[in-house]
Write an enzyme that holds these catalytic residues in place. Structure first.
Site, PDB file in Angstrom:
ATOM      1  N   HIS A 300       0.854  -1.181   0.000  1.00 15.79           N
ATOM      2  CA  HIS A 300       0.000   0.000   0.000  1.00 15.79           C
ATOM      3  C   HIS A 300       0.897   1.241   0.000  1.00 15.79           C
ATOM      4  O   HIS A 300       2.123   1.134   0.025  1.00 15.79           O
ATOM      5  CB  HIS A 300      -0.877   0.032   1.262  1.00 15.79           C
ATOM      6  CG  HIS A 300      -1.899  -1.046   1.315  1.00 15.79           C
ATOM      7  ND1 HIS A 300      -2.881  -1.191   0.367  1.00 15.79           N
ATOM      8  CD2 HIS A 300      -2.110  -2.043   2.227  1.00 15.79           C
ATOM      9  CE1 HIS A 300      -3.661  -2.216   0.680  1.00 15.79           C
ATOM     10  NE2 HIS A 300      -3.210  -2.749   1.814  1.00 15.79           N
ATOM     11  N   CYS A 343      -1.685   1.372  -6.203  1.00 11.52           N
ATOM     12  CA  CYS A 343      -2.505   2.451  -6.755  1.00 11.52           C
ATOM     13  C   CYS A 343      -1.709   3.751  -6.776  1.00 11.52           C
ATOM     14  O   CYS A 343      -0.704   3.893  -6.108  1.00 11.52           O
ATOM     15  CB  CYS A 343      -3.761   2.668  -5.915  1.00 11.52           C
ATOM     16  SG  CYS A 343      -4.941   1.322  -6.026  1.00 11.52           S
TER      17      CYS A 343
END
Length: 457
Positions: A300, A343
């Protein structure tokens, strides 16, 4: 760290003035990210950043000595660090950490008079905004703005030469000498490949085309070809952020790169600080008998950063910068590949009506990369473009990594280069529908040749 070392740094910082700090920051641009240097306004903070970057330490003062030598603070070099001008000149032969390019620009800035600098500002009116051409702007500040705007770079000083030719032809000749020396170095280091000559030179075909292109391909002659380092964050301290499916990504990468004869190592569940330390450790290894370095990062994160399992972040630019030619000389001229599954924001790509390829629920990661150091021989493949989500199946792994591994197994035997393979991956991922959204991967490359992975016979 020892009290004596801190006392030494304090005394040096107290002796430096504002103009000297600006010079030190400019000379360190190849080692410290620009935005970090821009935030520094006093010498103590600068020396602290050099410590953070492992550029100086209690037993490692060479870079600090070189900086003081470059800005002509021989008094500090002698009194505080016990080195003379003559000793530094001997030590710097073949060991300089400030690039010839930075040395050249700093030397030019020193040689120009106040009137010369005004002339440079006048001639840059069409290239730079007025706010950057104020009376108090120094020549080093002008050089920084010229670099930011692409007016000058290490391998292109044409505009600077044109400007200086008008009123300081003597300094223009220094740039000519720098460029000539650079050309000589390149010619000495050029790798020459044997080229088979056909009896019928007009014949074309696979072998002839391969021979023609061979000089533009990175060498892959060692076994193993290099390290394939995998940093795979699965279990986080906050269980809500666990990344199910990432184990499948790790297994797929290990399968492919062991097949391609890389020494493959996977580190699981690293804290933010440990991610940086691990990358740094591999940049310090001896890669002279290796052809390449490959690093996969699965985690992440947030804008410009990767998150460790402790929720602490590390700058992606800092990780990649460990492998510049200066920081990792045994990989200079060899390809460095970073593949990042994460992301880059929270926006979803709109989807058109196509058949779904998904085989189970999808999750998203969060970690962006908006820029890379402008250094040669680096390729970064990212799961998605800026501001958008990327997707990971809890059962089968991430869409991007699984597609990459499939395409490598298919196309490496056909001797397709990595950028071609990644373009195929972009196409494959872009076609898929992911819970009503789309995903668009991104390739950023400063590779100078084709990177073709050799498949064992």
């Amino acid at each position: 760290m020892s009290t004596e070392f801190h006392k030494l740094l304090f005394e040096i910082s107290e002796a430096l003035v504002t103009e000297e700090l600006a010079a030190l920051k400019f000379l360190s641009l190849d080692h410290v990210p620009r935005r970090k240097l821009e935030a520094i306004h006093e010498p103590k903070a600068f020396l602290e950043v050099l410590q953070e970057k492992d550029m100086i330490g209690a037993g490692n003062l060479f870079f600090l000595k070189e900086l003081l030598y470059r800005i002509h603070r021989i008094d500090l070099l002698t009194a505080q660090l016990g080195s003379s001008r003559e000793e530094m000149e001997r030590e710097l032969r073949g060991r300089a950490q400030v690039s010839p390019y930075r040395q050249l620009l700093y030397g030019i800035a020193e040689d120009l008079t106040s009137e010369d600098v005004r002339s440079v500002k006048f001639l840059l009116q069409k290239q730079l905004p007025k706010t950057k051409l104020q009376e108090n702007a120094s020549m080093l500040q002008l050089f920084l703005e010229m670099e930011i705007n692409g007016i000058i770079k290490e391998d292109n000083l044409t505009m600077l030469k044109d400007i200086l030719q008008r009123f300081r032809a003597d300094i223009k000749k220094k740039i000519d000498a720098y460029e000539e020396k650079k050309r000589e170095n390149y010619s000495r280091e050029e790798v020459r490949y044997p080229v088979s000559v056909s009896v019928h030179p007009e014949e074309k075909g696979a072998e002839g085309e391969t021979a023609k292109q061979h000089g533009k391909i990175y060498k892959m002659k060692n076994i193993p070809h290099g390290y394939c380092l995998i940093l795979n964050n699965h279990i986080f301290r906050n269980p809500r952020y666990n990344r199910e499916g990432t184990l499948q990504d790790g297994e797929a990468v290990k399968r492919v790169f062991k097949w391609l004869q890389f020494e493959t190592i996977e580190y699981m569940d690293l804290e933010g600080k440990k991610i940086y330390e691990t990358i740094k450790e591999y940049s310090k290894k001896d890669h002279r008998n290796m052809d390449c370095f490959v690093c996969f990062i699965f985690s992440h994160g947030e804008k410009d950063k990767i998150k460790g399992v402790d929720d602490e972040c590390v700058n992606i630019e800092d990780l990649v910068s460990c492998f510049t030619g200066t920081n990792c000389p045994s990989l200079a001229g060899k390809p460095k590949v970073f593949i990042i599954q994460a992301c880059q924001g929270s926006v979803r790509h709109p989807s058109v009506a196509v058949e779904s390829d998904c085989s189970g629920p999808l999750e998203v990661d969060a970690s962006p990369l908006t820029s890379i150091p402008d250094k040669a021989d680096i390729l970064i493949g990212m799961a998605t473009v800026e501001d958008y989500l990327s997707y990971r199946s809890r059962k089968t792994g991430s869409v991007y990594i699984q597609s990459l591994c499939e395409k490598m197994e298919l196309l490496c035997p056909q001797r397709e280069d990595l950028q071609t393979i990644l373009t195929e991956v972009n196409n494959a991922v872009a076609k898929r529908e992911l819970e009503g959204s789309k995903q668009m991967p991104k390739i950023t490359s400063t590779l100078l040749k084709k990177l073709v992975f050799e498949v064992p016979q």
